[in-house]
Design a protein around this motif. Structure first.
Motif, PDB file in Angstrom:
ATOM      1  N   THR A  77      -1.685  -7.329   1.436  1.00 33.95           N
ATOM      2  CA  THR A  77      -1.038  -7.793   0.211  1.00 33.95           C
ATOM      3  C   THR A  77      -0.074  -6.750  -0.354  1.00 33.95           C
ATOM      4  N   HIS A  78      -0.469  -5.474  -0.261  1.00 28.03           N
ATOM      5  CA  HIS A  78       0.377  -4.429  -0.880  1.00 28.03           C
ATOM      6  C   HIS A  78       0.997  -3.489   0.142  1.00 28.03           C
ATOM      7  N   LYS A  79       0.321  -3.222   1.248  1.00 33.11           N
ATOM      8  CA  LYS A  79       0.828  -2.339   2.307  1.00 33.11           C
ATOM      9  C   LYS A  79       1.164  -0.937   1.784  1.00 33.11           C
ATOM     10  N   ILE A  80       0.481  -0.517   0.714  1.00 30.78           N
ATOM     11  CA  ILE A  80       0.786   0.753   0.052  1.00 30.78           C
ATOM     12  C   ILE A  80      -0.493   1.609  -0.036  1.00 30.78           C
ATOM     13  N   PRO A  81      -0.517   2.762   0.642  1.00 34.30           N
ATOM     14  CA  PRO A  81      -1.724   3.603   0.633  1.00 34.30           C
ATOM     15  C   PRO A  81      -2.211   3.961  -0.773  1.00 34.30           C
ATOM     16  N   ASP A  82      -1.303   4.247  -1.707  1.00 39.63           N
ATOM     17  CA  ASP A  82      -1.738   4.643  -3.049  1.00 39.63           C
ATOM     18  C   ASP A  82      -2.564   3.541  -3.724  1.00 39.63           C
ATOM     19  N   ILE A  83      -2.204   2.304  -3.485  1.00 35.26           N
ATOM     20  CA  ILE A  83      -2.973   1.199  -4.089  1.00 35.26           C
ATOM     21  C   ILE A  83      -4.328   1.078  -3.401  1.00 35.26           C
TER      22      ILE A  83
END
Lengths: 350, 350
Positions: free
Chosen positions: A45-51
């Motif tokens: 859904t986000h593909k973002i490590p920080d999330i």
């Protein structure tokens, strides 16, 4: 340091309301905790490590990735418990998977003897063990093996010296799957094969998780942002939708038609009830068509109608595919841009 | 140097058949040359400077970009004649456009006095001139001004000391637009306003270009690759389709159902006749549904049916949105990968 405001962003831009996102993360984790379910957010859904890091800090046990390429990015970012609920096929791809599984706790799924044979060969080549779940067929008729075959696959995995049978996987995990799931579990118990995990998935299905007490784990992606589909399907309310596409009314060719600068390359062509999203400022408006860089909006039902040049915010139909279209997402608190994220795993589909 | 083969690529990957692409470039240029039309390829389809360079070498006069961000990338790559057939709005965006137009021959379009006022202010701030075309409304009812307003807009541009009236723009440019176009041209002639260019567009409309002799220029994007939509609509044949998505059959859950590893994040959710693409090896198969990473294929009509693990090639429904989803496209000659292109303007939608 200058503070960036949403007014400084070009349109179209994808905004993530951090207050809402953090609340969504807390609430889904609390739901799983209350049901005694391990929670494994799906990063598609986000593909973002920080999330994903924020999801783990809230209590998640690990992550799910749909493809090996996504998993490679996240492993490189320090995520070591990764489930890939997908049939991984082909000598090169299984070799990459094995390399990933050498240093991380990687679990894949399988619905066919050929998939299992390929995983076994890749594990044997490195003299290692790969963790494999059996994908059980559900009512959406996608991948997955029916009961009889699922039992056979579990036995095949269990008997393979280079594979570890890691349990059962279903998508979605609503109550209709329960009879099949119970039968497989009973037959595996008869066969003396332990089932360490039963992993369910789906943001909608999360609401029904208590109706499937056989589940031990839940993997859910969309909940982190939710979207217009989630609202239409009654999974949540507008107030939980954390993703908004900031757009400009670039044309007003007629009294009843407005054109936004966010087309299918921004919002995707996914639809729900024939519409392409919900405009926050004009809830009666209807996005009835998209071209690549244009959204066609029928504003005939709106009492007040948008002017050319006006900025509006669209809640998209399907956040998971919107993320994948963009280079950046902007994490905002009110009108302040608190964080600019690169979509690290964007475009990684293999 | 090792030669890369298509067999070395992971699936899904997007292949471009170079022989077909080169033939498409030659043929469309020849068609425009024969009609005496300036040809201006739209880069939205490929977003790759190297391909645009090949189009210019074949005889194109310049390029079209749909957004300022795309134009910035291409200007940086040495393309100096850029048309942006789009209403550019907002102080920051018009300022960027003006900066681009300082060192390049940039032409934009407008369909509203507010758009023209914004462009004028941006040009005035730099004491320069910006080239502006009037966007005339067509039967697709997207942007564009109807006849009366189009004439007024042309007069507004012509009278503005910081704008240059650069002609008329239509999309698409099929014969239905002709009466309106003729009326605008007649009224501008009456008003003593010269029309240096009449720019038409659309891969389908290119077939009808001879029916609109008022055109002086054609801008077309899709023709460079064509796609399944082009075939279904009769614009071309399968043999001209240069883009193929190489995919793997990752699941065979039933006799009649196959699942490919190319979902909506690879093929897009765009459809034609309810289908999501054409499988070269299985022309009777039907891709009837996509999830993010899965294509659902009905193979019941196929005499021979695909095995799990088999590689197939999909001609996508809409190449322009497929390109934008991927980090790389692979230019192939037979089975040899001759060039790996980064999709330079991927994700640039503002």
């Amino acid at each position: 340091m200058t503070t960036l405001s949403i007014h400084d962003l070009e349109t179209p831009s994808v905004l993530i309301d951090l207050d809402r996102m953090e609340r969504n993360i807390r609430n889904m984790q609390a739901r799983c905790d209350a049901l005694g379910l391990a929670f494994r957010p799906h990063i598609k859904t986000h593909k973002i490590p920080d999330i994903a890091r924020r999801q783990l800090e809230a209590g998640a046990v690990g992550i799910a990735c749909q493809k090996v390429s996504e998993a490679e990015i996240f492993a490189g970012e320090g995520f070591h418990d990764i489930q890939i609920p997908y049939n991984i096929l082909g000598e090169r791809k299984t070799a990459r998977l094995a390399a990933l599984a050498l240093h991380n706790r990687v679990t894949v799924s399988a619905d066919h003897p050929t998939v299992i044979a390929g995983l076994s060969a890749a594990a044997a080549a490195r003299d290692m063990t790969i963790r494999v779940m059996v994908d059980l067929e559900t009512d959406i008729q996608r991948t997955g093996a029916p009961v009889e075959r699922a039992v056979e696959l579990a036995k095949q995995i269990d008997a393979d010296p280079h594979l570890h049978f890691a349990g059962l996987l279903v998508y979605p995990s609503n109550a209709t799957i329960r009879p099949a799931l119970q039968e497989v579990l009973a037959r595996l118990e008869q066969a003396g094969i332990g089932v360490e995990s039963v992993s369910g998935g789906g943001t909608g299905a999360a609401l029904q998780a208590h109706e499937v007490p056989e589940l031990t784990e839940l993997r859910v992606g969309t909940y982190v942002f939710y979207d217009w589909t989630s609202v239409v399907k009654g999974w949540t309310t507008l107030d939980d939708c954390a993703m908004r596409v900031r757009a400009t009314v670039v044309s007003r060719p007629s009294e009843t038609r407005a054109i936004l600068d966010s087309g299918s390359k921004t919002l995707t062509s996914d639809t729900i009830d024939g519409g392409y999203g919900h405009i926050v400022e004009y809830p009666e408006a209807r996005i009835y068509q998209l071209n690549e860089e244009h959204a066609y909006v029928d504003v005939s039902a709106c009492e007040r109608r948008p002017a050319i040049g006006e900025i509006v915010h669209v809640i998209p139909v399907h956040t998971c595919v919107v993320t994948n279209l963009h280079n950046q997402l902007y994490g905002v608190r009110g009108e302040t841009v608190e964080v600019t994220w690169s979509v690290a795993a964007r475009g990684l589909v293999w």
